[in-house]
Design a protein around this motif. Structure first.
Motif, short mmCIF file in Angstrom:
data_model
loop_
_atom_site.label_atom_id
_atom_site.label_comp_id
_atom_site.label_asym_id
_atom_site.label_seq_id
_atom_site.Cartn_x
_atom_site.Cartn_y
_atom_site.Cartn_z
N SER A 66 13.88 11.10 -32.44
CA SER A 66 15.11 11.07 -33.08
C SER A 66 15.34 10.97 -34.32
O SER A 66 16.41 11.56 -35.16
N GLY A 88 14.92 15.91 -34.42
CA GLY A 88 14.79 16.93 -33.32
C GLY A 88 13.69 17.90 -33.59
O GLY A 88 13.65 18.88 -33.00
N ASP A 124 11.00 18.06 -32.28
CA ASP A 124 10.30 18.50 -30.97
C ASP A 124 11.00 18.86 -29.93
O ASP A 124 10.73 18.77 -28.87
N THR A 125 12.03 19.74 -30.53
CA THR A 125 13.24 20.09 -29.49
C THR A 125 13.04 21.67 -29.31
O THR A 125 13.07 22.38 -30.70
N TRP A 126 13.82 21.96 -28.38
CA TRP A 126 14.53 23.46 -28.41
C TRP A 126 15.84 23.31 -27.83
O TRP A 126 16.02 22.53 -27.19
N ASP A 127 16.85 24.07 -28.70
CA ASP A 127 18.08 23.95 -28.59
C ASP A 127 18.91 25.37 -28.36
O ASP A 127 18.27 26.48 -28.87
N TYR A 186 19.97 21.04 -25.26
CA TYR A 186 18.83 20.48 -25.92
C TYR A 186 17.52 20.12 -24.87
O TYR A 186 17.76 19.57 -23.59
N VAL A 187 16.35 20.32 -25.19
CA VAL A 187 15.17 20.02 -24.22
C VAL A 187 13.96 19.57 -25.27
O VAL A 187 13.72 20.18 -26.14
N ARG A 188 13.32 18.57 -24.88
CA ARG A 188 12.19 18.18 -25.51
C ARG A 188 11.09 19.27 -25.16
O ARG A 188 10.83 19.46 -23.75
N THR A 237 12.14 21.55 -16.09
CA THR A 237 11.65 20.48 -17.10
C THR A 237 11.13 19.34 -15.96
O THR A 237 11.15 19.73 -15.02
N PRO A 249 8.89 23.60 -32.41
CA PRO A 249 10.50 23.49 -32.17
C PRO A 249 11.24 25.01 -32.25
O PRO A 249 10.60 26.03 -32.95
#
Length: 167
Positions: free
Chosen positions: A26, A30, A32-35, A44-46, A73, A162
């Protein structure tokens, strides 16, 4: 004994300082996320939580063709992104296809004049038949946009990097 306590205190402070220097996901903003961002919401997803990404097409009640992207997921929620269009028949070898396309266009114009275009532009659920527990759904305006979304999330999933998508 006093020297031993000071030595232990020094080690625990060094460990705490080292832990604080490593930012959490955090704190990294972010990375390590895709949004995905849509007029109807944001998803949003890790990346490490994605277990599968799929794209497929199917026909609903012989009336609509749905092209769908699913992001599965480790959590309990499935993300479903889709494009829906009227199912128009394809003529053999393309003969007469322009007439079929003309009829399709006229039908869509008539639907729009009658105020029925809302059905083709929003997520529609018919409780309980089409209610999907633990499913987040987003409807896209074009098949091309859906394909770009799939390419984006697949790239993040496969390459563990990401990404973002906005139609």
């Amino acid at each position: 004994m006093k020297n031993l306590l000071l030595l232990l205190l020094g080690f625990s402070l060094t460990g705490a300082m080292a832990q604080e220097a490593s930012p959490s996901p955090s704190q990294r903003g972010g990375r390590d996320t895709w949004d995905a961002t849509f007029p109807s919401g944001k998803y949003y997803v890790r990346i490490g939580a994605i277990t599968a990404v799929s794209m497929h097409e199917y026909i609903v009640d012989a009336a609509a063709r749905v092209t769908e992207v699913n992001v599965d997921t480790m959590g309990s929620t499935l993300a479903r992104f889709y494009f829906i269009e009227p199912n128009t028949p394809q003529t053999p070898n393309g003969i007469g296809q322009s007439a079929v396309e003309l009829l399709k266009d006229r039908a869509q114009e008539a639907i729009a004049r009658g105020g029925g275009d809302d059905v083709w532009s929003k997520v529609v659920k018919n409780y309980p038949a089409t209610t999907h527990a633990r499913t987040v759904e987003y409807r896209l305006a074009s098949k091309e946009s859906l394909k770009k979304l799939f390419d984006s999330v697949q790239d993040s999933f496969v390459n563990k990097k990401p990404g973002s998508f906005k139609p």
